[in-house]
Design an enzyme around this catalytic site. Structure first.
Site, PDB file in Angstrom:
ATOM      1  N   TYR A  22      36.504  36.434  63.701  1.00 35.86           N
ATOM      2  CA  TYR A  22      36.364  36.670  65.144  1.00 35.86           C
ATOM      3  C   TYR A  22      37.668  36.585  65.925  1.00 35.86           C
ATOM      4  O   TYR A  22      37.658  36.769  67.143  1.00 35.86           O
ATOM      5  CB  TYR A  22      35.356  35.663  65.725  1.00 35.86           C
ATOM      6  CG  TYR A  22      34.002  35.749  65.057  1.00 35.86           C
ATOM      7  CD1 TYR A  22      33.229  36.910  65.173  1.00 35.86           C
ATOM      8  CD2 TYR A  22      33.493  34.705  64.292  1.00 35.86           C
ATOM      9  CE1 TYR A  22      31.997  37.018  64.553  1.00 35.86           C
ATOM     10  CE2 TYR A  22      32.257  34.802  63.663  1.00 35.86           C
ATOM     11  CZ  TYR A  22      31.522  35.957  63.792  1.00 35.86           C
ATOM     12  OH  TYR A  22      30.306  36.070  63.180  1.00 35.86           O
ATOM     13  N   HIS A  99      30.759  44.942  67.516  1.00 35.79           N
ATOM     14  CA  HIS A  99      30.912  43.659  66.827  1.00 35.79           C
ATOM     15  C   HIS A  99      32.387  43.412  66.584  1.00 35.79           C
ATOM     16  O   HIS A  99      33.105  44.327  66.155  1.00 35.79           O
ATOM     17  CB  HIS A  99      30.170  43.659  65.485  1.00 35.79           C
ATOM     18  CG  HIS A  99      28.716  43.924  65.667  1.00 35.79           C
ATOM     19  ND1 HIS A  99      27.844  42.954  66.107  1.00 35.79           N
ATOM     20  CD2 HIS A  99      28.004  45.064  65.531  1.00 35.79           C
ATOM     21  CE1 HIS A  99      26.649  43.493  66.223  1.00 35.79           C
ATOM     22  NE2 HIS A  99      26.713  44.761  65.891  1.00 35.79           N
TER      23      HIS A  99
HETATM   24  C1  DQA Z   1      28.961  39.480  65.632  1.00 32.17           C
HETATM   25  C2  DQA Z   1      28.469  39.596  64.179  1.00 32.17           C
HETATM   26  C3  DQA Z   1      27.132  38.899  63.999  1.00 32.17           C
HETATM   27  O1  DQA Z   1      26.681  39.042  62.661  1.00 32.17           O
HETATM   28  C4  DQA Z   1      27.274  37.429  64.310  1.00 32.17           C
HETATM   29  O2  DQA Z   1      26.030  36.779  64.197  1.00 32.17           O
HETATM   30  C5  DQA Z   1      27.898  37.179  65.638  1.00 32.17           C
HETATM   31  C6  DQA Z   1      28.991  38.030  66.090  1.00 32.17           C
HETATM   32  C7  DQA Z   1      30.385  40.051  65.786  1.00 32.17           C
HETATM   33  O3  DQA Z   1      30.811  40.233  66.917  1.00 32.17           O
HETATM   34  O4  DQA Z   1      31.069  40.294  64.786  1.00 32.17           O
HETATM   35  O5  DQA Z   1      27.574  36.207  66.308  1.00 32.17           O
HETATM   36  O6  DQA Z   1      28.103  40.215  66.463  1.00 32.17           O
END
Ligand code: DQA
Length: 155
Positions: A22, A99
């Site tokens: 992230y 994402h």
């Molecule tokens: C997410 C990916 C999802 O699988 C995860 O549960 C998240 C963040 C992303 O931004 O990569 O909370 O949406």
């Protein structure tokens, strides 16, 4: 052009979550970078985050008429929330799914999205740049739509 940017569950914890997936920006920093990208594109952004699914759903209920499109990262809800899917469909608004992480290269459950077929695009693994891509995709679609409406009005 007003675009709603919606963050779902656990995205308020950015900065504390695994940076390998992230990055290191907090949600406030991410939103600042999205606001800068929006300004470059001439788009007016609005931001929303909640950890409560019902609040996310009710926020979607209220969007129609307020904004022209929505960029959403529902977090883990993406993978299973039919309630969010139904509410997104109800908005009737053009949407892009974003994402931060490359969900297709992670656990199998993250490859599932119950909203992607309602979205113009699904952007994953581009970090904060994914939001810029999402705003651009929406802006282009909305401009095309406006041109088409203009052509029809001129006929
Ligand atoms: C997410 C990916 C999802 O699988 C995860 O549960 C998240 C963040 C992303 O931004 O990569 O909370 O949406």
């Amino acid at each position: 052009m007003r675009i709603e940017i919606m963050h779902g569950v656990n995205l308020d914890q950015l900065g504390r979550r695994d940076p390998a997936h992230y990055g290191s920006l907090t949600l406030a920093e991410l939103e600042r970078s999205i606001a800068d990208a929006a300004a470059d594109l001439g788009v007016e952004p609005r931001f929303f985050q909640t950890n409560h699914e019902g609040e996310f759903v009710e926020h979607l209920h209220g969007l129609r008429g307020d904004v022209d499109g929505v960029v959403l990262n529902p977090g883990a809800w993406t993978h299973y929330s039919y309630a969010i899917r139904d509410a997104l469909e109800l908005t009737g608004l053009p949407a892009v799914e974003v994402h931060l992480s490359d969900v297709d290269a992670r656990e199998p459950f993250r490859r599932v999205s119950v909203i992607s077929d309602l979205c113009l695009a699904r952007i994953a693994g581009r970090g904060p740049l994914g939001y810029r891509d999402g705003l651009l995709a929406l802006a282009q679609r909305l401009e095309q739509g406006a041109e088409r409406t203009g052509e029809m009005a001129a006929r």
